[in-house]
Design a protein around this motif. Sequence first.
Motif, PDB file in Angstrom:
ATOM      1  N   LEU A   1       0.861  -1.187   0.000  1.00  0.00           N
ATOM      2  CA  LEU A   1       0.000   0.000   0.000  1.00  0.00           C
ATOM      3  C   LEU A   1       0.894   1.233   0.000  1.00  0.00           C
ATOM      4  CD1 LEU A   1      -2.704  -1.146   2.595  1.00  0.00           C
ATOM      5  CD2 LEU A   1      -2.672  -1.496   0.107  1.00  0.00           C
ATOM      6  N   VAL A   2       1.536   1.419  -1.127  1.00  0.00           N
ATOM      7  CA  VAL A   2       2.565   2.453  -1.257  1.00  0.00           C
ATOM      8  C   VAL A   2       2.301   3.281  -2.513  1.00  0.00           C
ATOM      9  CG1 VAL A   2       5.029   2.902  -1.505  1.00  0.00           C
ATOM     10  CG2 VAL A   2       4.262   0.965  -0.118  1.00  0.00           C
ATOM     11  N   LYS A   3       2.257   4.587  -2.367  1.00  0.00           N
ATOM     12  CA  LYS A   3       2.082   5.469  -3.517  1.00  0.00           C
ATOM     13  C   LYS A   3       3.208   5.242  -4.510  1.00  0.00           C
ATOM     14  CE  LYS A   3      -0.571   9.634  -2.627  1.00  0.00           C
ATOM     15  NZ  LYS A   3      -0.504  11.111  -2.511  1.00  0.00           N
ATOM     16  N   GLY A   4       2.844   5.164  -5.775  1.00  0.00           N
ATOM     17  CA  GLY A   4       3.828   4.903  -6.818  1.00  0.00           C
ATOM     18  C   GLY A   4       3.926   3.434  -7.161  1.00  0.00           C
ATOM     19  N   LEU A   5       3.561   2.568  -6.212  1.00  0.00           N
ATOM     20  CA  LEU A   5       3.544   1.122  -6.462  1.00  0.00           C
ATOM     21  C   LEU A   5       2.125   0.611  -6.657  1.00  0.00           C
ATOM     22  CD1 LEU A   5       6.115  -0.218  -3.811  1.00  0.00           C
ATOM     23  CD2 LEU A   5       6.525   0.369  -6.212  1.00  0.00           C
ATOM     24  N   PHE A   6       1.180   1.219  -5.931  1.00  0.00           N
ATOM     25  CA  PHE A   6      -0.211   0.764  -5.997  1.00  0.00           C
ATOM     26  C   PHE A   6      -0.787   1.109  -7.362  1.00  0.00           C
ATOM     27  CE2 PHE A   6      -4.768   0.974  -5.277  1.00  0.00           C
ATOM     28  CZ  PHE A   6      -4.995  -0.148  -4.489  1.00  0.00           C
ATOM     29  N   ASN A   7      -1.214   0.069  -8.093  1.00  0.00           N
ATOM     30  CA  ASN A   7      -1.642   0.269  -9.472  1.00  0.00           C
ATOM     31  C   ASN A   7      -2.992  -0.409  -9.698  1.00  0.00           C
ATOM     32  OD1 ASN A   7      -1.928  -0.174 -12.378  1.00  0.00           O
ATOM     33  ND2 ASN A   7       0.155   0.610 -12.529  1.00  0.00           N
ATOM     34  N   LYS A   8      -4.030   0.396  -9.856  1.00  0.00           N
ATOM     35  CA  LYS A   8      -5.383  -0.136 -10.010  1.00  0.00           C
ATOM     36  C   LYS A   8      -5.520  -0.979 -11.275  1.00  0.00           C
ATOM     37  CE  LYS A   8     -10.240   1.260  -9.924  1.00  0.00           C
ATOM     38  NZ  LYS A   8     -11.188   2.415  -9.877  1.00  0.00           N
ATOM     39  N   ASP A   9      -4.847  -0.587 -12.348  1.00  0.00           N
ATOM     40  CA  ASP A   9      -4.929  -1.358 -13.600  1.00  0.00           C
ATOM     41  C   ASP A   9      -4.357  -2.757 -13.412  1.00  0.00           C
ATOM     42  OD1 ASP A   9      -6.110   0.730 -14.936  1.00  0.00           O
ATOM     43  OD2 ASP A   9      -4.228   1.521 -15.724  1.00  0.00           O
ATOM     44  N   THR A  10      -3.242  -2.848 -12.691  1.00  0.00           N
ATOM     45  CA  THR A  10      -2.652  -4.161 -12.419  1.00  0.00           C
ATOM     46  C   THR A  10      -3.615  -5.019 -11.610  1.00  0.00           C
ATOM     47  OG1 THR A  10      -0.421  -3.235 -12.406  1.00  0.00           O
ATOM     48  CG2 THR A  10      -0.711  -5.364 -11.345  1.00  0.00           C
ATOM     49  N   LEU A  11      -4.240  -4.411 -10.607  1.00  0.00           N
ATOM     50  CA  LEU A  11      -5.182  -5.151  -9.757  1.00  0.00           C
ATOM     51  C   LEU A  11      -6.398  -5.621 -10.553  1.00  0.00           C
ATOM     52  CD1 LEU A  11      -5.103  -2.937  -6.536  1.00  0.00           C
ATOM     53  CD2 LEU A  11      -3.842  -5.049  -6.992  1.00  0.00           C
ATOM     54  N   GLU A  12      -6.940  -4.744 -11.393  1.00  0.00           N
ATOM     55  CA  GLU A  12      -8.104  -5.120 -12.203  1.00  0.00           C
ATOM     56  C   GLU A  12      -7.748  -6.246 -13.163  1.00  0.00           C
ATOM     57  OE1 GLU A  12      -9.423  -1.548 -14.024  1.00  0.00           O
ATOM     58  OE2 GLU A  12     -10.586  -0.884 -12.279  1.00  0.00           O
ATOM     59  N   GLY A  13      -6.550  -6.158 -13.734  1.00  0.00           N
ATOM     60  CA  GLY A  13      -6.125  -7.216 -14.647  1.00  0.00           C
ATOM     61  C   GLY A  13      -5.926  -8.538 -13.942  1.00  0.00           C
ATOM     62  N   PHE A  14      -5.477  -8.494 -12.694  1.00  0.00           N
ATOM     63  CA  PHE A  14      -5.217  -9.724 -11.946  1.00  0.00           C
ATOM     64  C   PHE A  14      -6.499 -10.321 -11.368  1.00  0.00           C
ATOM     65  CE2 PHE A  14      -4.208 -12.026  -8.043  1.00  0.00           C
ATOM     66  CZ  PHE A  14      -3.291 -12.956  -8.520  1.00  0.00           C
ATOM     67  N   PHE A  15      -7.297  -9.513 -10.686  1.00  0.00           N
ATOM     68  CA  PHE A  15      -8.490 -10.036 -10.022  1.00  0.00           C
ATOM     69  C   PHE A  15      -9.669 -10.203 -10.972  1.00  0.00           C
ATOM     70  CE2 PHE A  15      -6.356  -8.112  -6.232  1.00  0.00           C
ATOM     71  CZ  PHE A  15      -6.207  -9.293  -5.506  1.00  0.00           C
ATOM     72  N   GLY A  16      -9.622  -9.512 -12.108  1.00  0.00           N
ATOM     73  CA  GLY A  16     -10.694  -9.666 -13.072  1.00  0.00           C
ATOM     74  C   GLY A  16     -11.865  -8.733 -12.804  1.00  0.00           C
ATOM     75  N   VAL A  17     -12.881  -8.869 -13.637  1.00  0.00           N
ATOM     76  CA  VAL A  17     -14.078  -8.025 -13.533  1.00  0.00           C
ATOM     77  C   VAL A  17     -14.869  -8.414 -12.291  1.00  0.00           C
ATOM     78  CG1 VAL A  17     -16.242  -7.390 -14.648  1.00  0.00           C
ATOM     79  CG2 VAL A  17     -14.185  -7.740 -16.023  1.00  0.00           C
TER      80      VAL A  17
END
Length: 392
Positions: free
Chosen positions: A129-145
Amino acid sequence: MEFILNSNEQPMVEEILKLHPEEYCLIRLTSTMLQKSIIDASGFIRSLFKGGNIIDYSVHPQGGENKIVKTSILLENKSHKLETSFYRPHTKKGDPRFWILGLKQLHLVQANDMLFFTIKDGNLIIIPLVKGLFNKDTLEGFFGVDEINIKKTILLQSIKDIKLQGFIPSVGKGSSKDVGETFEKVLNILPNSSKRPDYGGLIELKAKRAHVKTKDTLFSMVPDYSRSPIAGSNEMIRTFGYQSKKYSDFIDLYVTVCDTKNAQGLFLNVDDEKNEIQQFHISESGLKTLTCVWSFSDVKERLYSKHKSTLWIVADEENRDGKFFFHYNKAQFTRQPIFSSFLLLVQSGIITYDWRGRVKKDGTGYKDKGHCFRISPKHRHLLFGEIEEVDF
């Protein structure tokens, strides 16, 4: 270990839970952890690992020779597969430990950074949970819709349209069930007895009249009679019920059971050694006896399956010459029930259990309205990890 979120970290956790509303733990890194490559596994993290089939430290033998290594996934601007070791040393009573191999070599995190741990498909997932590392696109791609969010968007638009219709004729003639059945009819949901959530199998619908101040039913669930001294609900009512005021040949048991003894001498207890919610009876002479139990695992499964996400809708009611009408105009959306909170709320008397049934004295003619766990609307925020007032 410090796990209180700061103002930057809290929104990150909320974003993760929208995509993956499952059990999680937080660990704030210390300089000692990074220097020694050791993280002590607290009770919360041990529970997460056990529930996710990562490791059960309670049965894992001590010693470095018994160390196990599994692949974990760290998510930042991209994903990394890292080996994680789990073990109990011979020293210090074998306190459970783990370490994410390669964490320091990536040069991504430092002391005082918070790590979010969860499980997906049997894998340990680590999110800084670090600014600059936290990436919503990466999370959406990993966890899915997130199918629930999609269904929620459609449902909320539907209820806004329903509100604009004003007062809607009831499907019934004044029954307590009418407000819910009318709402489901407007949504084109057919009556059913399924234990799955009502809307698309993903969102449970709970409707009530605005003037009704009773508790909400979370779910109906009889005890596990295979593990209980009492053989069944029929026997429970005949043993602890009272003479029906309405039917002379019937025994009624319409009572609320909580953490303190009620008029029938019944009360609830949470036994974390046996992993049971228990109901006891205290006689007038003070004799305490166990009557029935619900296993933690069964209750947890029912809570999660029924209330993974829930819309609580409230309607004003009008009686026009004996015909009832509902105006659905208030709602609250909840998600991610927390089982440990459920148990604490039972212990504190906030979540209660209702017996609602009758039977003839000879054991025939049994009827019930669903024996169930209940909670007051004002306490929902204590049970659910995510709660949202619907803006009409």
